[in-house]
Design a protein around this motif. Sequence first.
Motif, mmCIF file in Angstrom:
data_model
loop_
_atom_site.group_PDB
_atom_site.id
_atom_site.type_symbol
_atom_site.label_atom_id
_atom_site.label_comp_id
_atom_site.label_asym_id
_atom_site.label_seq_id
_atom_site.Cartn_x
_atom_site.Cartn_y
_atom_site.Cartn_z
ATOM 1 N N LEU A 194 38.333 28.000 48.370
ATOM 2 C CA LEU A 194 38.049 27.396 49.673
ATOM 3 C C LEU A 194 37.032 28.236 50.439
ATOM 4 O O LEU A 194 36.139 27.697 51.103
ATOM 5 N N GLU A 195 37.162 29.554 50.349
ATOM 6 C CA GLU A 195 36.194 30.427 51.009
ATOM 7 C C GLU A 195 34.802 30.230 50.417
ATOM 8 O O GLU A 195 33.803 30.185 51.149
ATOM 9 N N ALA A 196 34.737 30.106 49.089
ATOM 10 C CA ALA A 196 33.444 29.914 48.439
ATOM 11 C C ALA A 196 32.840 28.562 48.809
ATOM 12 O O ALA A 196 31.617 28.441 48.994
ATOM 13 N N ILE A 197 33.677 27.538 48.925
ATOM 14 C CA ILE A 197 33.197 26.207 49.325
ATOM 15 C C ILE A 197 32.605 26.270 50.729
ATOM 16 O O ILE A 197 31.622 25.594 51.041
ATOM 17 N N ASP A 198 33.197 27.111 51.572
ATOM 18 C CA ASP A 198 32.702 27.284 52.942
ATOM 19 C C ASP A 198 31.590 28.325 53.032
ATOM 20 O O ASP A 198 31.322 28.872 54.103
ATOM 21 N N ALA A 199 30.963 28.607 51.866
ATOM 22 C CA ALA A 199 29.821 29.529 51.800
ATOM 23 C C ALA A 199 30.184 30.967 52.168
ATOM 24 O O ALA A 199 29.361 31.710 52.699
ATOM 25 N N ASP A 200 31.437 31.355 51.873
ATOM 26 C CA ASP A 200 31.851 32.736 52.134
ATOM 27 C C ASP A 200 32.560 33.278 50.894
ATOM 28 O O ASP A 200 33.756 33.590 50.920
ATOM 29 N N PRO A 201 31.832 33.383 49.766
ATOM 30 C CA PRO A 201 32.476 33.784 48.509
ATOM 31 C C PRO A 201 32.916 35.250 48.521
ATOM 32 O O PRO A 201 32.397 36.055 49.291
ATOM 33 N N ALA A 202 33.902 35.557 47.646
ATOM 34 C CA ALA A 202 34.400 36.928 47.525
ATOM 35 C C ALA A 202 34.331 37.325 46.054
ATOM 36 O O ALA A 202 35.325 37.278 45.328
ATOM 37 N N PRO A 203 33.133 37.714 45.571
ATOM 38 C CA PRO A 203 32.972 38.032 44.152
ATOM 39 C C PRO A 203 33.770 39.261 43.745
ATOM 40 O O PRO A 203 34.175 40.076 44.572
ATOM 41 N N GLY A 204 33.983 39.383 42.431
ATOM 42 C CA GLY A 204 34.731 40.512 41.906
ATOM 43 C C GLY A 204 36.116 40.103 41.457
ATOM 44 O O GLY A 204 36.488 38.926 41.496
ATOM 45 N N VAL A 205 36.890 41.088 41.025
ATOM 46 C CA VAL A 205 38.235 40.851 40.500
ATOM 47 C C VAL A 205 39.274 41.132 41.579
ATOM 48 O O VAL A 205 39.299 42.227 42.159
ATOM 49 N N HIS A 206 40.117 40.149 41.852
ATOM 50 C CA HIS A 206 41.189 40.280 42.833
ATOM 51 C C HIS A 206 42.517 40.339 42.075
ATOM 52 O O HIS A 206 42.807 39.461 41.264
ATOM 53 N N THR A 207 43.309 41.364 42.321
ATOM 54 C CA THR A 207 44.521 41.615 41.552
ATOM 55 C C THR A 207 45.775 41.222 42.336
ATOM 56 O O THR A 207 45.908 41.571 43.513
ATOM 57 N N VAL A 208 46.679 40.504 41.662
ATOM 58 C CA VAL A 208 47.947 40.091 42.261
ATOM 59 C C VAL A 208 49.068 40.966 41.693
ATOM 60 O O VAL A 208 49.205 41.071 40.465
ATOM 61 N N PRO A 209 49.871 41.616 42.529
ATOM 62 C CA PRO A 209 50.929 42.509 42.035
ATOM 63 C C PRO A 209 51.998 41.766 41.236
ATOM 64 O O PRO A 209 52.278 40.591 41.482
ATOM 65 N N CYS A 210 52.583 42.467 40.273
ATOM 66 C CA CYS A 210 53.731 41.941 39.516
ATOM 67 C C CYS A 210 55.023 42.299 40.247
ATOM 68 O O CYS A 210 55.037 43.132 41.156
ATOM 69 N N ARG A 211 56.124 41.670 39.804
ATOM 70 C CA ARG A 211 57.439 41.950 40.386
ATOM 71 C C ARG A 211 58.432 42.263 39.275
ATOM 72 O O ARG A 211 58.408 41.628 38.219
ATOM 73 N N LEU A 212 59.307 43.225 39.521
ATOM 74 C CA LEU A 212 60.396 43.525 38.594
ATOM 75 C C LEU A 212 61.590 42.628 38.903
ATOM 76 O O LEU A 212 62.071 42.606 40.044
ATOM 77 N N ILE A 213 62.061 41.881 37.906
ATOM 78 C CA ILE A 213 63.232 41.020 38.057
ATOM 79 C C ILE A 213 64.367 41.654 37.257
ATOM 80 O O ILE A 213 64.343 41.654 36.018
ATOM 81 N N VAL A 214 65.360 42.199 37.929
ATOM 82 C CA VAL A 214 66.437 42.922 37.258
ATOM 83 C C VAL A 214 67.587 41.969 36.938
ATOM 84 O O VAL A 214 68.108 41.265 37.807
ATOM 85 N N ARG A 215 67.964 41.945 35.644
ATOM 86 C CA ARG A 215 69.125 41.161 35.191
ATOM 87 C C ARG A 215 70.013 42.049 34.332
ATOM 88 O O ARG A 215 69.888 43.282 34.350
#
Length: 339
Positions: A315-336
């Motif tokens: 959506l940002e890129a469509i609005d002419a405000d791109p964010a190039p590069g790699v964006h990292t999403v954190p993982c989560r530990l699920i304890v069972r």
Amino acid sequence: MTVAPGSRSAGPAKLADVAALAGVSVGTASKALNGGGRMRPETRQRVLDAVDALGFRPNQHAQSLHTGRSWTVGLMTTDGIGRFSTPVLLGAEDALGAGKISVLLCDTRGDAIREQHHLRNLMDRRVDGIIVTGRRTDPRPPLDGIEDVPIVYALSPSTDPADTSVVSDDRGGAVLAVEHLLAAGRTRIAHITGPEHHAAARDRARHAVEHLERASLGLSTARVHHGEWSEAWGRRAADAVLRTAPDTDAFFCGNDQIARGVADALRERGVDVPGDIAVVGYDNWDTMALASRPPLTTIDMDLTEIGRIAALRLLEAIDADPAPGVHTVPCRLIVRESS
């Protein structure tokens, strides 16, 4: 906001009805709905409240002619079974739905010719942007022959650093798994994972080994066990590990299928899980993790969040405000129960 009886004519609500109820001009109402123009937040909110109160549905064709947008984006995936693309799609729809943007799903099945076919169809439909995803974390070549259409790569990053990619934090995920086992007092940890030519297997193994080394430890068998992403491989590898290093007290596995196979092998040997040996998987695939006996502790890559962030970057890129590069999403530990 309530509508007084008889305050508007019968039939579907019109933009003029929305404007009247919100106390603004038709032009202001139009700008509020299109996200354009400068206005006070409370003014825009009054228009949105009027839309909800009247059940107003904008004429998408008219909006497209006015804005030059189709209000659709493409989601192109190589993941035929949907194991990875479905959560990404759901996350993307959550973010795009707020803007009433439709998503067109295209499955290439990893075939370059099929990819070009879908790409031509998306271009013919004049989509506003494209999200590209897949079943692996390996970098992929950027889409070829695309001009003036924003593209965001999700899970499988583009090899072009100038592109926008949203990926899972495999380093963080491996560290979470190893740190969890170390905190439980496990010091003889084995690592069983998938094919060495897969980035996910290589990266998770490398980061696991590095974190163990920082704790002045090594793998119980002194090596990573590469094989298939399957339960059968997990069973075979678990037997091999225990023949080589019978004092192993934990397994960190590259995915949940392998981990479930390990848990099966340990149960058949009469090993108490987690009393004698703990098991940690990766992916948080409910079909595997919850059906395992015992249910698996695992690492969740948060694929839905990857899809949501990818859609927001698009959506940002469509609005002419791109964010190039790699964006990292954190993982989560699920304890069972397996650890």
